[in-house]
Design a protein around this motif. Structure first.
Motif, short mmCIF file in Angstrom:
data_model
loop_
_atom_site.label_atom_id
_atom_site.label_comp_id
_atom_site.label_asym_id
_atom_site.label_seq_id
_atom_site.Cartn_x
_atom_site.Cartn_y
_atom_site.Cartn_z
N PRO A 72 2.38 -46.95 59.79
CA PRO A 72 2.24 -45.53 59.56
C PRO A 72 1.01 -44.98 60.26
CG PRO A 72 1.75 -46.79 57.58
CD PRO A 72 2.23 -47.76 58.59
N ARG A 280 17.96 -44.12 43.54
CA ARG A 280 18.36 -44.86 44.72
C ARG A 280 17.16 -45.55 45.36
NH1 ARG A 280 19.92 -41.11 49.48
NH2 ARG A 280 17.68 -41.03 49.67
N GLU A 281 16.05 -44.84 45.41
CA GLU A 281 14.89 -45.35 46.12
C GLU A 281 14.24 -46.52 45.39
OE1 GLU A 281 13.48 -44.11 49.15
OE2 GLU A 281 15.53 -43.37 49.23
N ARG A 395 15.29 -34.00 53.85
CA ARG A 395 14.83 -33.43 52.59
C ARG A 395 14.26 -32.04 52.80
NH1 ARG A 395 17.40 -34.54 48.94
NH2 ARG A 395 15.82 -33.73 47.56
N THR A 397 11.83 -28.92 52.71
CA THR A 397 10.38 -28.77 52.81
C THR A 397 9.98 -27.50 52.07
OG1 THR A 397 10.64 -27.63 54.89
CG2 THR A 397 10.17 -29.97 54.99
N ASP A 407 -9.49 -29.80 51.20
CA ASP A 407 -9.84 -30.87 52.14
C ASP A 407 -9.82 -30.38 53.59
OD1 ASP A 407 -6.64 -32.64 51.97
OD2 ASP A 407 -7.15 -30.54 52.25
N SER A 409 -7.65 -28.94 55.46
CA SER A 409 -6.46 -28.96 56.32
C SER A 409 -5.53 -27.84 55.89
CB SER A 409 -5.76 -30.30 56.18
OG SER A 409 -5.44 -30.50 54.83
N LEU A 410 -4.65 -27.50 56.80
CA LEU A 410 -3.67 -26.47 56.48
C LEU A 410 -2.70 -27.00 55.44
CD1 LEU A 410 -2.73 -24.78 59.82
CD2 LEU A 410 -3.42 -23.64 57.73
N SER A 411 -2.42 -26.21 54.47
CA SER A 411 -1.46 -26.68 53.47
C SER A 411 -0.17 -25.91 53.60
CB SER A 411 -2.04 -26.52 52.07
OG SER A 411 -2.45 -25.20 51.89
N LEU B 96 6.80 -46.30 45.91
CA LEU B 96 7.03 -44.87 46.07
C LEU B 96 8.51 -44.65 46.40
CD1 LEU B 96 3.91 -43.95 48.15
CD2 LEU B 96 4.40 -43.20 45.83
N PHE B 97 8.93 -43.40 46.32
CA PHE B 97 10.29 -43.06 46.74
C PHE B 97 10.19 -42.69 48.22
CE2 PHE B 97 9.93 -41.60 42.23
CZ PHE B 97 10.51 -42.73 41.69
N SER B 99 12.04 -42.23 50.93
CA SER B 99 12.80 -41.22 51.67
C SER B 99 12.69 -39.84 51.04
CB SER B 99 14.27 -41.60 51.76
OG SER B 99 14.40 -42.91 52.20
N MET B 100 11.77 -39.70 50.11
CA MET B 100 11.53 -38.36 49.57
C MET B 100 10.18 -37.89 50.08
SD MET B 100 12.74 -39.04 45.66
CE MET B 100 13.16 -37.41 45.11
N ARG B 150 -2.35 -31.96 52.39
CA ARG B 150 -1.90 -31.78 53.78
C ARG B 150 -0.67 -32.61 54.11
NH1 ARG B 150 -5.34 -35.34 57.62
NH2 ARG B 150 -6.17 -36.92 56.22
N TYR B 151 -0.33 -33.54 53.26
CA TYR B 151 0.87 -34.36 53.53
C TYR B 151 2.11 -33.81 52.84
CZ TYR B 151 -2.34 -38.03 55.05
OH TYR B 151 -3.29 -38.74 55.69
N VAL B 152 1.99 -32.61 52.27
CA VAL B 152 2.98 -32.16 51.29
C VAL B 152 4.44 -32.40 51.67
CG1 VAL B 152 2.92 -29.75 52.04
CG2 VAL B 152 3.50 -30.29 49.71
N ASN B 153 4.81 -32.14 52.93
CA ASN B 153 6.22 -32.29 53.31
C ASN B 153 6.52 -33.56 54.10
OD1 ASN B 153 7.37 -30.00 52.11
ND2 ASN B 153 6.48 -28.71 53.69
N TYR B 155 7.42 -37.50 54.65
CA TYR B 155 8.11 -38.52 53.88
C TYR B 155 7.08 -39.53 53.39
CZ TYR B 155 12.65 -36.78 55.21
OH TYR B 155 13.76 -36.00 55.33
N ASN B 158 6.01 -42.54 55.42
CA ASN B 158 5.24 -42.37 56.66
C ASN B 158 3.75 -42.19 56.42
OD1 ASN B 158 7.58 -42.52 58.06
ND2 ASN B 158 7.84 -40.32 58.31
N LEU B 159 3.33 -42.21 55.16
CA LEU B 159 1.93 -41.99 54.85
C LEU B 159 1.10 -43.23 55.18
CD1 LEU B 159 2.36 -39.29 53.62
CD2 LEU B 159 1.48 -40.12 51.47
N PRO B 160 -0.18 -43.03 55.54
CA PRO B 160 -1.05 -44.19 55.69
C PRO B 160 -1.20 -44.90 54.35
CG PRO B 160 -2.20 -42.16 56.24
CD PRO B 160 -0.85 -41.76 55.82
#
Lengths: 411, 263
Positions: A72, A280-281, A395, A397, A407, A409-411, B96-97, B99-100, B150-153, B155, B158-160
């Protein structure tokens, strides 16, 4: 093109020659009782296999090259989505496309022959069952191999109720859905604690039980000879001619597809829909986050099976004859393929999957001998190169208009 | 003041193996308590018993909500019921989930505090719409608090790595717990991430008033963070007390470093 690659492809070609030798080269003429040898075909196979193996490796490399790095990384750019998928989510393209598609679908029965209309109606029935199974398999991740049983429940509901009590199509439609749900609860309770392979086996068994009961309980279901002369749906007091009736069922199915899409789309981003996806996850995490997994699983089962029940009623009305042979394991697998090939969890993907899997074989009647071969090849190739299906799930957004957050950054 | 979590005589047997042996433990409101011990000592088993994943073979587990003061026996509850009662956990191996999106992961945490059903989702009546809006807003607030806005949307997959660990904590926070169970929150983190985690955990206690019970191997983190520490080895409690006491405790040193053998 290195020497090693040529060697690999030669090996693949040789292997293909060996594998296909009995079916491609030897031909037994049963009338004259002679054996014909088609050696030239072996050459075709060799060349084909050689080229194919190169193409295979080329596409595989492209796929791996195009993928994001496995580790990642922090990036601000959105995840790379295929061009086609981006196009669909672009409103400027999607809106006109939808209008054109809508118009085409509306005039379709007046442009094409009755044969075409019938095929399309069948495909639409599969769209509805596909979307129903998508809730169970694609969204909630419960591998269900007995889905055709619920389809059978719907079909037999209409056929039997009509035969014995003269129940009309319109009344049978909700009853079929309700009975589909009831059977889902019956199946659901014992399998709630199962997952993965175990669930697949149990649902498979359940599907077969329903079919065997229908096949053997002659007094109830008229056994393998089935039930004939099931009336087509009427619209109030209109009596349709055969042709009009086909068109009517086509529009009926169209309306049902729209309803299914509407409902599943609304569920997708709802509280329950999210719980299904979480299930599912990761089942353990899902439960640890306060979700009652028994209820969630059951609701997915019931929701999915209701559609199968309804589609079954339409199927019975469309074909006017049903017997257990229409509800075999193969049927369940075709519907499962629609979901997997189309894209688990993606509504548009499942619709495309159904159209491809049902319409292609119809139009490939010329190659009817190789239908299963093509079917298999398509599945293998798809799963290797696009394991997410034709269209993978995207999914929703959410936008927050708050400017800069704490922090920085743009939210 | 009465403890908000009380474990008495907890036992857990797997066949012939006793993973937890008559463990006693209590946690008061607002404390940060650590559970440490060598690998395989039964720490995660304690968490799994508490959260209903395992059914303990014996003993009592009581949770007392600081808001209502009402005590609830945790034995026999399903994991989701435990969470509804106000105990939320994270996992040792991140669950975590994937794919969400990050926000949706948090929204799952709100599930047990909301009620919309299938029919509400289809009709989308006013109550459902408003609840949905509230879920989104509450979830976003949690994200901001944990510093993942900042990661709101994105997946979740994909997060560190460090952000994934934080997201697990955020998701647990979204269930409105009074007790947060953290299973090795610093595992695999670099020193800087660990420092940030330290701040985060203290922040959760100070601002949200949530009590914290954690399992951790990073001794620096444990010693600086915890008010009290329990040490277990082979399922038995071998020591309890403040960090400086634990550091000097001979039984603990023996469990971690092994006994000296006279040659």
């Amino acid at each position: 093109m290195t020497l090693g690659e040529i060697k690999k492809s030669l090996l693949a070609a040789a292997w293909f020659m060996f594998l296909t030798f009995p079916i491609m080269v030897i031909k037994v003429n049963t009338i004259q009782k002679t054996v014909e040898w088609h050696w030239e075909r072996l050459l075709y196979v060799a060349v084909g296999g050689f080229v194919f193996s190169f193409l295979w490796r080329y596409f595989l490399r492209r796929k791996q090259g195009g993928r994001r790095p496995a580790a990642p990384v922090e990036t601000d750019e959105p995840e790379a989505v295929p061009a086609f998928q981006r196009l669909i989510h672009d409103r400027r393209f999607a809106m006109p496309a939808l209008v054109v598609l809508g118009l085409f679908v509306l005039v379709f029965p007046y442009l094409f022959s009755m044969y075409q209309v019938n095929i399309m109606t069948t495909a639409l029935i599969y769209v509805v069952t596909g979307l129903g199974l998508n809730v169970v398999v694609g969204v909630a991740g419960l591998l269900h191999l007995g889905y055709a049983a619920f389809y059978a429940v719907g079909a037999y509901t209409y056929a039997l109720l009509n035969l014995h009590f003269g129940v009309s199509f319109w009344l049978a439609l909700p009853i079929g859905a309700a009975l589909g749900s009831v059977f889902a609860v019956i199946l659901g309770f014992p399998v709630l604690r199962l997952r993965g392979d175990y669930l697949a086996i149990v649902t498979l068994g359940f599907g077969e039980i329903i079919r065997l009961v229908l096949e053997n309980w002659n007094d109830f279901s008229y056994g393998p000879s089935g039930i004939a002369n099931i009336p087509r749906p009427k619209f109030f007091w209109f009596d349709f001619s055969l042709e009009q009736s086909a068109v009517f069922i086509y529009f009926l199915m169209l309306a049902m597809v729209l309803l299914t899409v509407f409902v599943t789309n609304r569920l997708k981003d709802s509280r329950i829909g999210r719980a299904w996806i979480a299930l599912r996850e990761d089942e353990v995490a899902c439960q640890a986050m306060g979700i009652d997994i028994a209820r969630t699983k059951l609701s997915a089962f019931v929701m999915g099976s209701a559609w199968a029940g309804m589609a079954g009623v339409v199927f019975a009305a469309k074909t006017t004859f049903i017997n257990p042979a229409s509800f075999t394991l193969w049927e369940s697998i075709v519907i499962l393929c629609i979901v997997v090939l189309g894209g688990m969890g993606s509504i548009l993907g499942v619709i495309l999957g159904a159209l491809v899997l049902i319409l292609l074989p119809e139009y490939l009647r010329a190659f009817s001998e190789y239908r299963m071969l093509i079917f298999g090849v398509v599945l293998v190739v798809m799963m290797v190169f696009r394991p997410g299906g034709i269209l993978s799930e995207v999914r929703r957004t959410y936008l927050f208009k708050e400017g800069l957050s704490k922090d920085g950054s743009l939210s | 003041m009465q403890p908000i979590l009380e474990i008495r005589n907890l036992c857990m047997d797997f066949g012939g193996l006793r993973a937890i042996d008559t463990l006693d433990l209590h946690i008061g409101q607002g404390e940060i308590v650590a559970l440490i011990g060598p690998n395989g000592a039964g720490k995660t088993t304690v968490f799994n018993c508490l959260t209903g994943i395992y059914k303990p073979s014996g003993g009592e587990m009581l949770a007392r909500s600081p808001k209502t003061g009402e005590a609830r026996r945790l034995n026999g509850l399903k994991p989701n019921q435990v969470t509804e009662n106000g105990l939320a956990r994270t996992f040792q191996n991140i669950r975590l989930f994937g794919s969400m999106t990050v926000l949706e992961n948090i929204m799952i945490g709100r599930h047990c505090r909301t009620s919309a059903g299938i029919s509400g989702a289809i009709v989308r009546n006013r109550a459902t719409r408003e609840e949905e809006k509230r879920i989104v807003q509450d979830s976003y607030d949690v994200l901001k608090k944990i510093g993942l806005a900042r990661y709101v949307n994105e997946y979740a997959k994909n997060l560190p790595y460090g952000a994934q660990r934080r997201l697990e904590i955020a998701r647990a926070m979204a269930t409105d717990p009074f007790l947060l169970l953290l299973d090795e929150p610093a595992a695999g983190m670099n020193p800087q991430e660990t420092d940030e985690l330290n701040e985060l955990i203290i922040g959760i206690r100070e601002e949200a008033g949530i009590t914290i019970f954690l399992i951790e191997h990073d001794m620096k983190l444990v010693m600086s963070l915890s008010d009290r520490i329990y040490v277990v080895d082979y399922g038995k409690k071998i020591a309890e007390g403040r960090p400086e006491e634990i550091k000097r405790n001979p039984a603990v040193i023996k469990a971690y470093l092994g006994e000296e053998v006279d040659a």
